[in-house]
Scaffold this motif. Structure first.
Motif, PDB file in Angstrom:
ATOM      1  N   SER A   1      70.824 -12.200 -66.655  1.00 41.49           N
ATOM      2  CA  SER A   1      71.640 -11.264 -67.644  1.00 41.49           C
ATOM      3  C   SER A   1      72.979 -12.004 -67.993  1.00 41.49           C
ATOM      4  O   SER A   1      73.953 -12.085 -67.238  1.00 41.49           O
ATOM      5  CB  SER A   1      71.865  -9.927 -66.846  1.00 41.49           C
ATOM      6  OG  SER A   1      72.785  -9.192 -67.271  1.00 41.49           O
TER       7      SER A   1
ATOM      8  N   GLY B   1      68.990  -9.976 -58.022  1.00 45.39           N
ATOM      9  CA  GLY B   1      68.262 -10.088 -59.311  1.00 45.39           C
ATOM     10  C   GLY B   1      67.116 -11.029 -59.266  1.00 45.39           C
ATOM     11  O   GLY B   1      66.754 -11.433 -60.188  1.00 45.39           O
TER      12      GLY B   1
ATOM     13  N   TYR C   1      71.926 -12.190 -60.662  1.00 47.65           N
ATOM     14  CA  TYR C   1      71.345 -11.775 -61.962  1.00 47.65           C
ATOM     15  C   TYR C   1      71.460 -12.845 -62.863  1.00 47.65           C
ATOM     16  O   TYR C   1      72.273 -12.777 -64.080  1.00 47.65           O
ATOM     17  CB  TYR C   1      72.281 -10.536 -62.535  1.00 47.65           C
ATOM     18  CG  TYR C   1      72.363  -9.402 -61.609  1.00 47.65           C
ATOM     19  CD1 TYR C   1      73.408  -9.265 -60.870  1.00 47.65           C
ATOM     20  CD2 TYR C   1      71.078  -8.735 -61.164  1.00 47.65           C
ATOM     21  CE1 TYR C   1      73.356  -8.327 -59.807  1.00 47.65           C
ATOM     22  CE2 TYR C   1      71.224  -7.827 -60.226  1.00 47.65           C
ATOM     23  CZ  TYR C   1      72.172  -7.464 -59.527  1.00 47.65           C
ATOM     24  OH  TYR C   1      72.325  -6.480 -58.641  1.00 47.65           O
TER      25      TYR C   1
END
Lengths: 281, 118
Positions: free
Chosen positions: A193, A216, A190
């Protein structure tokens, strides 16, 4: 508070993780959940043979939160930690793995080829600070990685979940790991994020493997990769926050996407979108 | 400290060349019940230093590995007991070369080195 976010700046681990802190750490349900999730991901990245109980090492095992996950998966493990208070909590919690009181910076006290794999959750960053005048972080990192390398069976992996402070620290860690003979690289889950982003240093002992993809990746915008293979280049690690560099084409595309999602009127993307204009513009 | 762990532990003091196997001086030993997994025991046997394990087991194991151990359940159970069920709770580990002792307390060996050891 920055001190809470970087406990390694407050005190050496054996001092920071005293009885009170050790208890807090192991009773915090959110901490338990996060540690469990990270252990699960780390074991996944170890790529162990399916349905086979393995003999694993947990470096910086603490109170055994990550070790519990290893036991759940049917593995036999040995954990090492520098804090007696944390190990005491592990003993109280009756973890199944064997525990050793030791300092990873002093080297792994194991016979060559002992382990099928190694995980380490949120521990390696503690090695990057000089807690004593005699400490040299690069030397301790090298001692750790070189002895770990020999403790692993050929073809085994070591996966470290870490919170790198900055690119220098990351470079220091990877340089010493490479010097010790490991291949591999960083897997970033990810990357876009700032909250969910996690770093896993994936090292291979003896065999070059294919670096796993970070999670992700379906939502990853162009230009933001979530793998970083070890290379000879000394490139700076940009975008620690996971955001694109401001005003770059990626940033423009992301902003337009964001505004579209908000329902605003956005110009269609053409081949001219985000293109460098002539200075006269 | 289980005997499986003892089998892989070595002294990592600087300058010591023969820091293995560490001599066990136990004052308290406990035997637990651990689920038997023949696959795991079978896989671990070739990785063990058999003579060190025999020495640590103090008579429970044959001095040389039997042939075709993978299919000998009785033998695997014996090895399983020695590796994973016998636990040293109190005592110390002594380096065969230097004589340095690593204490074991509550089942946890203390492998911390002093400034001059590392």
């Amino acid at each position: 508070m920055s001190s809470c976010r970087r406990p390694e700046h407050m005190a050496p681990p054996e001092v920071f993780y005293n009885e009170e802190e050790a208890k807090k750490y192991s009773q915090n349900s959110r901490m338990i959940e996060i540690q469990s999730q990270m252990s699960e991901r780390a074991v996944e990245l170890l790529n162990l043979p399916e349905d086979q109980p393995c003999f694993l090492l947990d470096v910086g095992c603490g109170s055994g939160l990550s070790g519990d996950y290893l036991s759940e998966e049917g593995h036999v493990w040995v954990g090492m930690d520098i804090s007696t208070a944390m190990l005491d909590v592990a003993l109280e919690r009756e973890v199944e793995g064997d525990l050793i009181l030791g300092d990873m910076g002093q080297g792994m006290p194991f016979r060559p080829g002992s382990f099928d794999g190694c995980i380490s959750i949120s521990a390696l960053q503690w090695l990057c600070n000089a807690d004593k005048k005699s400490h040299s972080p690069p030397k301790r990192l090298y001692t750790f990685f070189s002895t770990l390398y020999s403790s692993l069976a050929r073809g085994a992996r070591a996966v470290f979940q870490i919170y790198p402070e900055n690119s220098e620290q990351l470079e220091l860690i990877t340089a010493q790991a490479m010097k010790a003979g490991f291949t591999g690289g960083m897997v970033v889950d990810y990357p876009n994020s700032s909250k969910a982003k996690k770093f896993f240093l994936c090292l291979f002992a003896g065999v070059s493997g294919v670096l796993p993809k970070g999670l992700g990746s379906e939502t990853v915008d162009r230009g933001v990769s979530n793998q970083a293979q070890f290379t000879g280049q000394r490139s700076r690690f940009k975008n620690m926050k996971g955001k694109s560099v401001k005003k770059s084409k990626d940033w423009i595309m992301e902003k337009k996407e964001r505004r579209r999602r908000q329902g605003k009127d956005v110009r269609a993307d053409t081949k001219y979108t985000g293109r460098q204009r002539r200075p006269r513009f | 400290m289980k005997l499986l762990t003892h089998n892989i532990l070595t002294s990592h003091v600087k300058g010591v060349t023969k820091g293995y196997p560490l001599l066990i001086k136990a004052t308290e030993v406990r035997v637990n019940e651990v689920e038997f997994n023949p696959q795991f025991v079978s896989r671990m046997i070739p990785k063990l230093e058999w003579s060190a394990l025999v020495q640590a087991a103090e008579g429970d194991l044959p001095s040389s590995l039997i042939q075709d151990y993978e299919n000998n359940e009785e033998f695997l159970r014996k090895v399983h007991r020695v590796l994973l069920e016998v636990e040293v709770i109190e005592g110390c580990l002594q380096c065969p070369e230097s004589g340095r002792e690593f204490p074991i307390s509550r089942g946890v060996p203390n492998m911390l080195l002093n400034e001059d050891d590392s």
